[in-house]
Design a protein around this motif. Sequence first.
Motif, PDB file in Angstrom:
ATOM      1  N   GLY A 188       0.778  -1.235   0.000  1.00  0.00           N
ATOM      2  CA  GLY A 188       0.000   0.000   0.000  1.00  0.00           C
ATOM      3  C   GLY A 188       0.807   1.280   0.000  1.00  0.00           C
ATOM      4  O   GLY A 188       0.482   2.225  -0.703  1.00  0.00           O
ATOM      5  N   ALA A 189       1.854   1.381   0.799  1.00  0.00           N
ATOM      6  CA  ALA A 189       2.591   2.641   0.924  1.00  0.00           C
ATOM      7  C   ALA A 189       3.473   2.884  -0.294  1.00  0.00           C
ATOM      8  O   ALA A 189       4.099   1.973  -0.819  1.00  0.00           O
ATOM      9  N   GLY A 190       3.508   4.150  -0.736  1.00  0.00           N
ATOM     10  CA  GLY A 190       4.417   4.548  -1.798  1.00  0.00           C
ATOM     11  C   GLY A 190       4.161   3.865  -3.124  1.00  0.00           C
ATOM     12  O   GLY A 190       5.114   3.467  -3.798  1.00  0.00           O
ATOM     13  N   PHE A 191       2.896   3.763  -3.529  1.00  0.00           N
ATOM     14  CA  PHE A 191       2.560   3.048  -4.758  1.00  0.00           C
ATOM     15  C   PHE A 191       3.234   3.663  -5.978  1.00  0.00           C
ATOM     16  O   PHE A 191       3.902   2.989  -6.754  1.00  0.00           O
ATOM     17  N   THR A 192       3.092   4.993  -6.163  1.00  0.00           N
ATOM     18  CA  THR A 192       3.642   5.634  -7.366  1.00  0.00           C
ATOM     19  C   THR A 192       5.163   5.582  -7.380  1.00  0.00           C
ATOM     20  O   THR A 192       5.776   5.365  -8.426  1.00  0.00           O
ATOM     21  N   GLY A 193       5.785   5.774  -6.211  1.00  0.00           N
ATOM     22  CA  GLY A 193       7.235   5.712  -6.145  1.00  0.00           C
ATOM     23  C   GLY A 193       7.757   4.316  -6.423  1.00  0.00           C
ATOM     24  O   GLY A 193       8.775   4.145  -7.119  1.00  0.00           O
ATOM     25  N   SER A 194       7.070   3.304  -5.908  1.00  0.00           N
ATOM     26  CA  SER A 194       7.488   1.922  -6.132  1.00  0.00           C
ATOM     27  C   SER A 194       7.362   1.552  -7.604  1.00  0.00           C
ATOM     28  O   SER A 194       8.227   0.874  -8.163  1.00  0.00           O
ATOM     29  N   LEU A 195       6.279   2.013  -8.227  1.00  0.00           N
ATOM     30  CA  LEU A 195       6.083   1.738  -9.651  1.00  0.00           C
ATOM     31  C   LEU A 195       7.188   2.393 -10.470  1.00  0.00           C
ATOM     32  O   LEU A 195       7.751   1.780 -11.383  1.00  0.00           O
ATOM     33  N   LEU A 196       7.529   3.647 -10.126  1.00  0.00           N
ATOM     34  CA  LEU A 196       8.598   4.356 -10.837  1.00  0.00           C
ATOM     35  C   LEU A 196       9.926   3.618 -10.700  1.00  0.00           C
ATOM     36  O   LEU A 196      10.647   3.422 -11.685  1.00  0.00           O
ATOM     37  N   LEU A 197      10.245   3.186  -9.496  1.00  0.00           N
ATOM     38  CA  LEU A 197      11.509   2.486  -9.274  1.00  0.00           C
ATOM     39  C   LEU A 197      11.570   1.167 -10.033  1.00  0.00           C
ATOM     40  O   LEU A 197      12.632   0.778 -10.535  1.00  0.00           O
ATOM     41  N   SER A 198      10.453   0.462 -10.127  1.00  0.00           N
ATOM     42  CA  SER A 198      10.449  -0.811 -10.866  1.00  0.00           C
ATOM     43  C   SER A 198      10.725  -0.571 -12.344  1.00  0.00           C
ATOM     44  O   SER A 198      11.463  -1.339 -12.980  1.00  0.00           O
ATOM     45  N   PHE A 199      10.171   0.514 -12.919  1.00  0.00           N
ATOM     46  CA  PHE A 199      10.446   0.847 -14.317  1.00  0.00           C
ATOM     47  C   PHE A 199      11.920   1.221 -14.504  1.00  0.00           C
ATOM     48  O   PHE A 199      12.561   0.809 -15.475  1.00  0.00           O
ATOM     49  N   ILE A 200      12.447   2.032 -13.578  1.00  0.00           N
ATOM     50  CA  ILE A 200      13.838   2.478 -13.692  1.00  0.00           C
ATOM     51  C   ILE A 200      14.794   1.282 -13.616  1.00  0.00           C
ATOM     52  O   ILE A 200      15.718   1.153 -14.436  1.00  0.00           O
ATOM     53  N   LEU A 201      14.576   0.402 -12.643  1.00  0.00           N
ATOM     54  CA  LEU A 201      15.455  -0.762 -12.492  1.00  0.00           C
ATOM     55  C   LEU A 201      15.392  -1.668 -13.708  1.00  0.00           C
ATOM     56  O   LEU A 201      16.425  -2.146 -14.208  1.00  0.00           O
ATOM     57  N   ALA A 202      14.173  -1.920 -14.211  1.00  0.00           N
ATOM     58  CA  ALA A 202      14.020  -2.777 -15.386  1.00  0.00           C
ATOM     59  C   ALA A 202      14.708  -2.165 -16.601  1.00  0.00           C
ATOM     60  O   ALA A 202      15.391  -2.855 -17.363  1.00  0.00           O
ATOM     61  N   GLY A 203      14.547  -0.837 -16.786  1.00  0.00           N
ATOM     62  CA  GLY A 203      15.175  -0.173 -17.913  1.00  0.00           C
ATOM     63  C   GLY A 203      16.692  -0.179 -17.826  1.00  0.00           C
ATOM     64  O   GLY A 203      17.376  -0.380 -18.836  1.00  0.00           O
TER      65      GLY A 203
END
Length: 298
Positions: A188-203
């Motif tokens: 639940g916490a930090g949904f948008t930030g977690s999503l951003l980090l997952s994209f950055i790491l994958a890229g």
Amino acid sequence: MHTLIFSISFSVAVSIFLKLARSRDIRVDQAIAVNYATATALCLWLLSPPLDTLFDQSPEVWMILGLLGVLLPSVFLIMAAAVRRAGIVRSDTAQRLSLILPLLAAFLVFHEAASGRKLLGIALALCALACLLARPRTAGDGAAPAGEAATRPDDETRGASRGWLTLLGVWAGYGCIDILFKQMARIGAGFTGSLLLSFILAGLLMGLWLAFRRTRWHGRSLAAGMLLGGLNFGNIYFYIRAHQTFPENPTLVFAAMNIGVISIGTLVGAGVFRERLSTLNMAGIGLALGAIVLLFPR
């Protein structure tokens, strides 16, 4: 329910993109790399994650993000290898049958109550998958393409072994990604930030892999990757939102997403790509709708 509908629509659009990519001279690995850069930009623009606390994540979140950063691009590549070695139909079957893993996780990990209604819905869902994935065997199945030399038995054995390994990777990879996205939504916490980090790491990981291979960049593939990034962002964003909308019923999201994609994909295949629908396929669409009704919370 609109979150599920949007997620399913974007997912089908991604499948159509990948189906057309080879015939449009698009290099999928390069498109995947640009896709994550585009998804990162869209996340920053549309969701405005709090950058000042972006790296203030719990150890559990960092573990999930690390796994997603590896799995998201890896499964794309494994899927491409599976299509090359085992064929499109078997690869698609392995991807959709990954539904079994998150369904089991819904009861064993997320402790969802196993009512008779839900168990019946799961049974119908698995029957629908079997019907929708059934394809008539053509006369050319299993035959070597014209003009190609016959392979030695040892080569065929190694090729079959690698084909099954890639299919196993597709099945396990997509199932684990579904479970990780559910766990991210559950925290639940930090949904948008977690999503951003997952994209950055994958890229970053995908970019490093291409740099290691000394890839020569292809303009059309880069442009196509921007389109893929928009579709992929919409798919993942609405998928996580669906889990947040139905926090007590992950089975509905798991089943509706997988079966909905297959049902609509089957109809798109028949209407756009002229793929023949059998009576069994049509029965599968009916069973899929029945399963979703049973799994929907009353």
